[in-house]
Structure formats: structure tokens, C-alpha cells
Design an enzyme around this catalytic site. Structure first.
Site, mmCIF file in Angstrom:
data_model
loop_
_atom_site.group_PDB
_atom_site.id
_atom_site.type_symbol
_atom_site.label_atom_id
_atom_site.label_comp_id
_atom_site.label_asym_id
_atom_site.label_seq_id
_atom_site.Cartn_x
_atom_site.Cartn_y
_atom_site.Cartn_z
ATOM 1 N N MET A 155 0.839 -1.205 0.000
ATOM 2 C CA MET A 155 0.000 0.000 0.000
ATOM 3 C C MET A 155 0.875 1.255 0.000
ATOM 4 O O MET A 155 0.910 2.016 0.937
ATOM 5 C CB MET A 155 -0.947 -0.050 1.213
ATOM 6 C CG MET A 155 -2.043 1.001 1.268
ATOM 7 S SD MET A 155 -2.996 1.238 -0.239
ATOM 8 C CE MET A 155 -3.885 -0.320 -0.360
ATOM 9 N N GLY A 156 1.607 1.439 -1.111
ATOM 10 C CA GLY A 156 2.360 2.682 -1.320
ATOM 11 C C GLY A 156 1.494 3.629 -2.134
ATOM 12 O O GLY A 156 0.269 3.536 -2.119
ATOM 13 N N ARG A 157 2.154 4.499 -2.861
ATOM 14 C CA ARG A 157 1.403 5.484 -3.657
ATOM 15 C C ARG A 157 0.527 4.799 -4.702
ATOM 16 O O ARG A 157 -0.638 5.141 -4.867
ATOM 17 C CB ARG A 157 2.381 6.397 -4.394
ATOM 18 C CG ARG A 157 3.268 7.212 -3.502
ATOM 19 C CD ARG A 157 4.198 8.035 -4.393
ATOM 20 N NE ARG A 157 5.242 8.672 -3.632
ATOM 21 C CZ ARG A 157 6.374 8.064 -3.260
ATOM 22 N NH1 ARG A 157 6.590 6.809 -3.565
ATOM 23 N NH2 ARG A 157 7.269 8.723 -2.568
ATOM 24 N N ILE A 158 1.112 3.841 -5.418
ATOM 25 C CA ILE A 158 0.350 3.194 -6.498
ATOM 26 C C ILE A 158 -0.779 2.344 -5.900
ATOM 27 O O ILE A 158 -1.902 2.351 -6.400
ATOM 28 C CB ILE A 158 1.272 2.358 -7.417
ATOM 29 C CG1 ILE A 158 2.339 3.267 -8.043
ATOM 30 C CG2 ILE A 158 0.466 1.660 -8.515
ATOM 31 C CD1 ILE A 158 3.457 2.526 -8.774
ATOM 32 N N THR A 236 1.758 -5.784 -11.691
ATOM 33 C CA THR A 236 2.316 -4.669 -12.471
ATOM 34 C C THR A 236 3.543 -4.100 -11.752
ATOM 35 O O THR A 236 3.966 -2.981 -12.032
ATOM 36 C CB THR A 236 1.277 -3.539 -12.689
ATOM 37 O OG1 THR A 236 0.732 -3.181 -11.418
ATOM 38 C CG2 THR A 236 0.167 -3.955 -13.612
ATOM 39 N N ARG A 238 6.970 -6.107 -10.211
ATOM 40 C CA ARG A 238 8.174 -6.709 -10.775
ATOM 41 C C ARG A 238 7.954 -8.220 -10.852
ATOM 42 O O ARG A 238 7.360 -8.809 -9.936
ATOM 43 C CB ARG A 238 9.405 -6.433 -9.899
ATOM 44 C CG ARG A 238 9.974 -5.027 -9.980
ATOM 45 C CD ARG A 238 10.577 -4.714 -11.355
ATOM 46 N NE ARG A 238 11.174 -3.387 -11.410
ATOM 47 C CZ ARG A 238 10.537 -2.275 -11.762
ATOM 48 N NH1 ARG A 238 9.254 -2.307 -12.091
ATOM 49 N NH2 ARG A 238 11.180 -1.124 -11.805
ATOM 50 N N GLU A 267 13.031 -9.955 -18.809
ATOM 51 C CA GLU A 267 12.377 -9.090 -19.800
ATOM 52 C C GLU A 267 13.376 -8.688 -20.874
ATOM 53 O O GLU A 267 14.512 -8.390 -20.529
ATOM 54 C CB GLU A 267 11.808 -7.847 -19.102
ATOM 55 C CG GLU A 267 10.716 -8.199 -18.114
ATOM 56 C CD GLU A 267 10.118 -6.982 -17.402
ATOM 57 O OE1 GLU A 267 10.519 -5.842 -17.684
ATOM 58 O OE2 GLU A 267 9.241 -7.189 -16.553
ATOM 59 N N HIS A 286 5.558 -4.641 -19.970
ATOM 60 C CA HIS A 286 6.028 -3.664 -18.970
ATOM 61 C C HIS A 286 5.703 -2.226 -19.389
ATOM 62 O O HIS A 286 6.593 -1.402 -19.610
ATOM 63 C CB HIS A 286 7.546 -3.835 -18.723
ATOM 64 C CG HIS A 286 7.996 -3.275 -17.404
ATOM 65 N ND1 HIS A 286 9.034 -3.808 -16.674
ATOM 66 C CD2 HIS A 286 7.536 -2.226 -16.671
ATOM 67 C CE1 HIS A 286 9.212 -3.103 -15.559
ATOM 68 N NE2 HIS A 286 8.298 -2.137 -15.540
HETATM 69 C C1 GLV Z 1 8.655 0.889 -13.836
HETATM 70 O O1 GLV Z 1 8.453 -0.283 -13.719
HETATM 71 C C2 GLV Z 1 9.231 1.698 -12.817
HETATM 72 O O2 GLV Z 1 9.730 1.168 -11.824
HETATM 73 O O3 GLV Z 1 9.216 2.924 -12.988
HETATM 74 C C1 GLV Z 2 5.386 3.867 -6.001
HETATM 75 O O1 GLV Z 2 5.477 5.045 -6.307
HETATM 76 C C2 GLV Z 2 4.695 3.352 -4.843
HETATM 77 O O2 GLV Z 2 5.010 3.842 -3.753
HETATM 78 O O3 GLV Z 2 3.812 2.499 -4.984
#
Ligand code: GLV
Ligand code: GLV
Length: 320
Positions: A155-158, A236, A238, A267, A286
Site C-alpha cells: 500500500m504505497g502510492r500506487i 504490475t 516486478r 524481460e 512492462h
Molecule cells: C517501472 O516499472 C518503474 O519502476 O518505474
Molecule cells: C510507487 O510510487 C509506490 O510507492 O507504490
């Protein structure tokens, strides 16, 4: 005297021109093809700054050759391609590009979730291959998104931005994270869950953690068996976070229903990869942050980080 910088990929002219104004720039001239390791090994010996992509493996042996290097500016939020410990020991600052790609990557994550649940690539191919001979009641039926339970690992920004989208679809959202994110819980009505609980309860599991020693193979045989037979796994983040062999067997044996993958351990993924032989896998190359606007912003942020360090200042996004 301008600092010497090596750029590992051809970027849009506006970025290259700004770099040229501030640095003595050398670059790998291809947009498509990554810089060969032996070229990078030569170039890194001469420079004060390296501007690189996630395709470059910046390991200890490479860093040891770089006697003048002050900064490695990665044009990505993830930095598992860089040996952070070795960089620190050598006094090299490493920077990344968080923030600017959050919403774009959340968009793609949700798009992949929907495409997988509703079998969109498969349905499109079905029509084009001339298989649509009649409308039938159970043809290409998928899983509902609205009202389902989404488990977000990381639960980070994304993660937060994906949760926000999920709430718009009336989903119930569980999350697992090293630290509880009380603010996100309150703001969006999310529930913290232990990993096992999240895996057992979720209809969709989204992997959104960085790849680290702790998260490598986080999702393996045992974890996949805990998931519902109707569950969908979306990655989405790694490739290395999910054990691909375990995932292949889980999908083939019906332990889970489908997977949507934007990332792979190796990849570009080989066309012989077993996961590509399965019709219940939706694959992408990716492209999480791949909108033109966002990729330009990432390049600008990477450049700003690089120039700050070369100027003796603290960069906005130093990796610790
Ligand atoms: C893409 O996968 C990133 O880490 O920016
Ligand atoms: C990436 O920016 C994250 O914190 O999920």
C-alpha cells in the site's frame, strides 16, 4: 567545466537538449535497444553522472570501475536493477522517479485487471479469428469486478491509487503492507489484512510492492493454493515477486482462474515462456507508466535528480 554524463538510451530531444546545456553528454544512440554491457562498462569509467533505465543492471563490479561517479539517476520508481549497498559504500547517490508515474501506473493496473476479468484480449481475438458464429449464453463469460474483493499487496502510492479506483467500482478492498497505512484506511475505508487472510478472501490480488530480498518469490506455491479457484492475480510491479513456475502450474491446474502480467522475471519475456501458452493469462510488455506525458515527466525528474547531485545539492528523490 561541465560534468560528464552518460545517458543509456535515446530520449526525446527536449530532454537531451537540456542535458547538453548542463553537461558534457555522451549517450547510447538507440531508442529501442539497451546499451550493451561492455559499452556501459567503458563509458561509466569516465563519467560523473549516469542517467539509466531499468534495463541496466548496475551491479557492484560496474560501480567499482566508476572512479569518478557521483550519481546514478534511474528513470523508474523501482530500483532493483541497482546494487544500492555497493553504491552507498562507494559514495554514489542513487535516485528514482516516484510520484509522477503513480496515477498512470494505477490506470494500467486497473485496465489489466478489467481486461483479465472480462477476457478482453481473448474475446477480441475470438472475433477476429472468425469464431463468433452466434451469440451464446455462456460464451466468454468472465468474473465480475463490481462488488468483488480486491486484495492489494503493497500500500504505497500506487496501491492507494488503485484502491481509489476500486472504490469507484464498489469493490471491497483489503491490503497488506509492512506498515499499516491508517490514513489510507480511514480515507478510503480499506481493511488491513495479514497476507494469508488477504489471499484467502480476495477475488483479485494485485501485487504492488517493490522487488527486494523480502518480496522475492513472495507469491509461490503455498500462497497460490490459498487463493480462490475463481481468483485473478495481477502483477504490475516486478516479475520476481511472483514465482513464475508456481504461477504457471496454478493457472494450468485451476488453483486460480487467471492472471494479468505486465512484468516478468526475464524481460523481454521469451515467446517460449510457459505462461504465454495459457489462454487465461493476459500479458503486457512492462507498460505500467507508458503514457507519453508520464514518461516525459519521469525523464525530467531523473534529469533534475542527476543535475542536483552534480551541483552538490540534495536531489529531490534520493534512494536510501
Ligand atoms: C517501472 O516499472 C518503474 O519502476 O518505474
Ligand atoms: C510507487 O510510487 C509506490 O510507492 O507504490
Amino acid at each position: 567545466m561541465k560534468p560528464k554524463v552518460y545517458l543509456t538510451r535515446k530520449l526525446p530531444n527536449e530532454i537531451v537538449n537540456s542535458l547538453r546545456k548542463n553537461c558534457e553528454l555522451r549517450m547510447w544512440e538507440s531508442e529501442e535497444e539497451p546499451v550493451p554491457h561492455d559499452v556501459l562498462e567503458q563509458e561509466i569509467q569516465e563519467v560523473d553522472g549516469l542517467f539509466c533505465m531499468l534495463t541496466e543492471e548496475i551491479d557492484r563490479s560496474l560501480l567499482e570501475k566508476a572512479s569518478k561517479l557521483k550519481v546514478v539517476a534511474n528513470m523508474a520508481v523501482g530500483y532493483n536493477n541497482i546494487d544500492i549497498k555497493a553504491a552507498k559504500e562507494k559514495g554514489v547517490v542513487v535516485t528514482n522517479t516516484p510520484g509522477v508515474l503513480t496515477e498512470t501506473t494505477a490506470d494500467l493496473t486497473f485496465a489489466l485487471l478489467m481486461a483479465t476479468a472480462r477476457r478482453i484480449p481473448e474475446a477480441s481475438t475470438y472475433l477476429r479469428e472468425g469464431k463468433w458464429e452466434a451469440w451464446t449464453p455462456m460464451q466468454l463469460t468472465g468474473q465480475d469486478i463490481h462488488g468483488a474483493t480486491l486484495g492489494i499487496i503493497g500500500m504505497g502510492r500506487i496501491g492507494e491509487s488503485v484502491a481509489k479506483r476500486a472504490k469507484g467500482f464498489n469493490m471491497n478492498v483489503l491490503y497488506h503492507n509492512r506498515r499499516r497505512n491508517q490514513e489510507a484506511e480511514n480515507k478510503m475505508d480499506l481493511q488491513f489484512a495479514e497476507l494469508e487472510h488477504l489471499l484467502k478472501e480476495s477475488d483479485f490480488v494485485c501485487v504492488l510492492t517493490p522487488l527486494t530480498a523480502e518480496t522475492e518469490n513472495l507469491i509461490g506455491v503455498k500462497e497460490l493454493r490459498m487463493m480462490k479457484e475463481t481468483a485473478i492475480l495481477i502483477n504490475t510491479a516486478r516479475g520476481g515477486i511472483v514465482n513464475e513456475e508456481a504461477l504457471y502450474h496454478a493457472l494450468k491446474d485451476g488453483d486460480i482462474w487467471a492472471a494479468g502480467l505486465d512484468v516478468f522475471v526475464e524481460e523481454p519475456v521469451s515467446l517460449n515462456h510457459p505462461l504465454l501458452s495459457l489462454s487465461n493469462v493476459v500479458t503486457l510488455p512492462h507498460i505500467g507508466s507508458a503514457s507519453r506525458k508520464t514518461r516525459l515527466k519521469m525523464a525530467e525528474v531523473a534529469m533534475m535528480n542527476l543535475l542536483k547531485v552534480l551541483n552538490g545539492e540534495k536531489p529531490p528523490h534520493q534512494v536510501e
